[in-house]
Design an enzyme around this catalytic site. Structure first.
Site, short mmCIF file in Angstrom:
data_model
loop_
_atom_site.label_atom_id
_atom_site.label_comp_id
_atom_site.label_asym_id
_atom_site.label_seq_id
_atom_site.Cartn_x
_atom_site.Cartn_y
_atom_site.Cartn_z
N GLY A 130 -48.02 37.33 52.80
CA GLY A 130 -46.87 37.30 51.90
C GLY A 130 -46.98 38.31 50.77
O GLY A 130 -46.03 39.05 50.49
N ARG A 172 -34.93 36.80 54.05
CA ARG A 172 -35.09 35.87 55.18
C ARG A 172 -33.76 35.53 55.84
O ARG A 172 -33.71 35.28 57.05
CB ARG A 172 -35.79 34.60 54.71
CG ARG A 172 -37.27 34.85 54.49
CD ARG A 172 -38.01 33.65 53.99
NE ARG A 172 -39.43 33.90 54.08
CZ ARG A 172 -40.35 33.18 53.45
NH1 ARG A 172 -40.00 32.17 52.68
NH2 ARG A 172 -41.63 33.47 53.58
N LYS A 193 -59.22 35.95 47.94
CA LYS A 193 -60.40 35.17 48.33
C LYS A 193 -60.91 35.54 49.72
O LYS A 193 -60.16 35.59 50.68
CB LYS A 193 -60.04 33.68 48.31
CG LYS A 193 -59.89 33.15 46.88
CD LYS A 193 -59.03 31.91 46.82
CE LYS A 193 -59.74 30.69 47.36
NZ LYS A 193 -58.82 29.53 47.42
#
Ligand code: ADP
Ligand code: MG
Length: 391
Positions: free
Chosen positions: A348, A36, A197
């Site tokens: 992610g 990052r 999920k």
């Protein structure tokens, strides 16, 4: 892109407040992964080349609105200074008289890093007075924190009400690539969706339903679809509360939605579990699906071969366990080998999986924003983007 960027305004010699996503993993007081920080360099260097005074800010971790010594920005400042090859002055706070006087003394080409914005509860509350204090430090605001753009916090949204606000290079790149696949994808357009999920991804499926030609479904979310089709999935992770919405999506998507035909099952949720490949409906009692199988990979390959645009969100299995990473890694290789197609990775864990096999450079774009890229693909407006000046 319909938002102004750093290249649309005069930055020369200005004091510029830059919101970055410097929320890096730390290990024993050092930056464990500087991806990052690296991603922020083009914007910082552009400003330094134009003799701006650069005032950087970010959140780091979850300090819950109070000072947490383990989440101070020193390690980030050290790594950033190494990468920039120039000093970075780390301040002890992000607002207040001492910060104001330090910033006022900064000259052209100076780099200041403010302390963790989340040490103040006003940050997440998007408190206008706190946002105004941040804004008072500069003449221009640049948002380069795509990964935080889905949050309306003081440093990502509020501050833009008090300063001219434009996008940095990373923000621009993210919006361009993610925006292009939603607005004008080349067809065939294939979406690969996985992850734990189904409830996390319903919004994405709905928003992509009319845009994509094919959905390839893997990961834990496939289990709920399989169960909705009356397959026996044994002890697999299933969201029973989402069975109705799964049925409705299956009906709406029709032939577009491709489910696994075989799966790798495990006798327990562990790295060293026993495993076997079975047909999707034949999960033995007490076993659970932890990956897609080889026939499914062939099926997916067939759909990917001619694809011109591919969006991938969510691993195909429990890739954290080597034994159950095969589906995810094979899909990463398939995308890496597609020539001429636009390949965009969001999420992610998906980005981490692609990086782990060293194929991130082979993708058109690997998003740096987990939650932000997901919300973008759901078609939601990101508050941090909405607050920027229109072109
Ligand atoms: P992303 O961060 O890319 O959006 P998600 O957070 O939605 O992805 O999902 C990643 C998680 O899904 C991983 O931790 C992985 O272990 C889990 N997962 C994938 N397949 C399964 C499965 N069959 N059963 C349980 N968990 C799974
Ligand atoms: Mg995730």
């Amino acid at each position: 892109m319909n938002k102004k960027t750093i290249q649309d305004v005069d930055v020369r010699g200005k004091r510029v407040l830059v919101r970055l996503d410097l929320n890096v993993p730390l290990q024993e007081g050092e930056v464990a992964d500087d991806t990052r920080i690296q991603a922020a360099l083009p914007t910082i260097r552009y400003l330094l080349d134009r003799e701006a005074s650069v005032i950087l800010c970010s959140h780091l971790g979850r300090p819950k609105g109070q000072v947490d010594d383990s989440l101070k920005m020193e390690p980030v400042a050290r790594r950033l200074a190494e990468l920039l090859e120039r000093p970075v002055t780390k301040l002890d706070d992000c607002v207040g008289p001492q910060v104001e006087s330090a910033v006022a003394q900064a000259g052209p080409g100076d780099v200041i890093l403010l302390e963790n914005t989340r040490f103040h509860p006003e940050e997440k509350a998007n408190d206008p007075e706190f946002a105004r204090q941040l804004a008072a430090l500069a003449e221009l605001y640049v948002n380069d924190a795509f990964g935080s753009a889905h949050r309306a916090h003081a440093s990502t949204e509020g501050v833009a009400h008090y300063l001219p606000a434009v996008a940095g290079f990373l923000m621009e790149k993210e919006l361009e690539f993610l925006g292009r696949v939603l607005a004008s994808p080349e067809h065939p357009f294939v979406a690969i969706l996985g992850g734990a999920k189904i409830s996390d991804k319903i919004g994405v499926i709905e928003n992509l339903l009319d845009r994509v030609d094919v959905f390839l479904i893997g990961g834990g979310m496939a289990n709920t679809f399989l169960k909705a089709e009356d397959y026996d999935v044994g002890d697999s992770l299933v969201e029973d509360g989402s069975l109705d919405v799964a049925r409705s999506l299956l009906q709406q998507a029709g032939d577009k939605l491709i489910l696994p035909v075989d799966v790798t099952v495990a006798d327990r949720f562990e790295a060293e579990a026993f495993s076997q490949v079975v047909a999707a409906g034949n999960v033995p009692r007490g076993w659970r699906i932890l990956d897609i199988g080889p026939r499914t990979l062939e099926l997916f390959q067939g759909h990917l071969e001619n694809a011109r645009t591919v969006v991938w969100n969510g691993p195909m299995g429990v890739f954290e366990f080597a034994k159950f990473a095969q589906g995810t890694e094979a899909v990463a290789r398939m995308l890496a080998n597609l020539s001429g197609a636009t390949t965009v990775i969001g999420g992610g864990d998906s980005a981490a999986a692609v990086k782990r096999v060293g194929l991130d450079d082979k993708m058109t774009h690997v998003s740096t924003g987990g939650g932000a890229s997901l919300e973008f693909m759901e078609g939601k407006t990101l508050p941090g983007v909405a607050a920027l000046l229109d072109k």
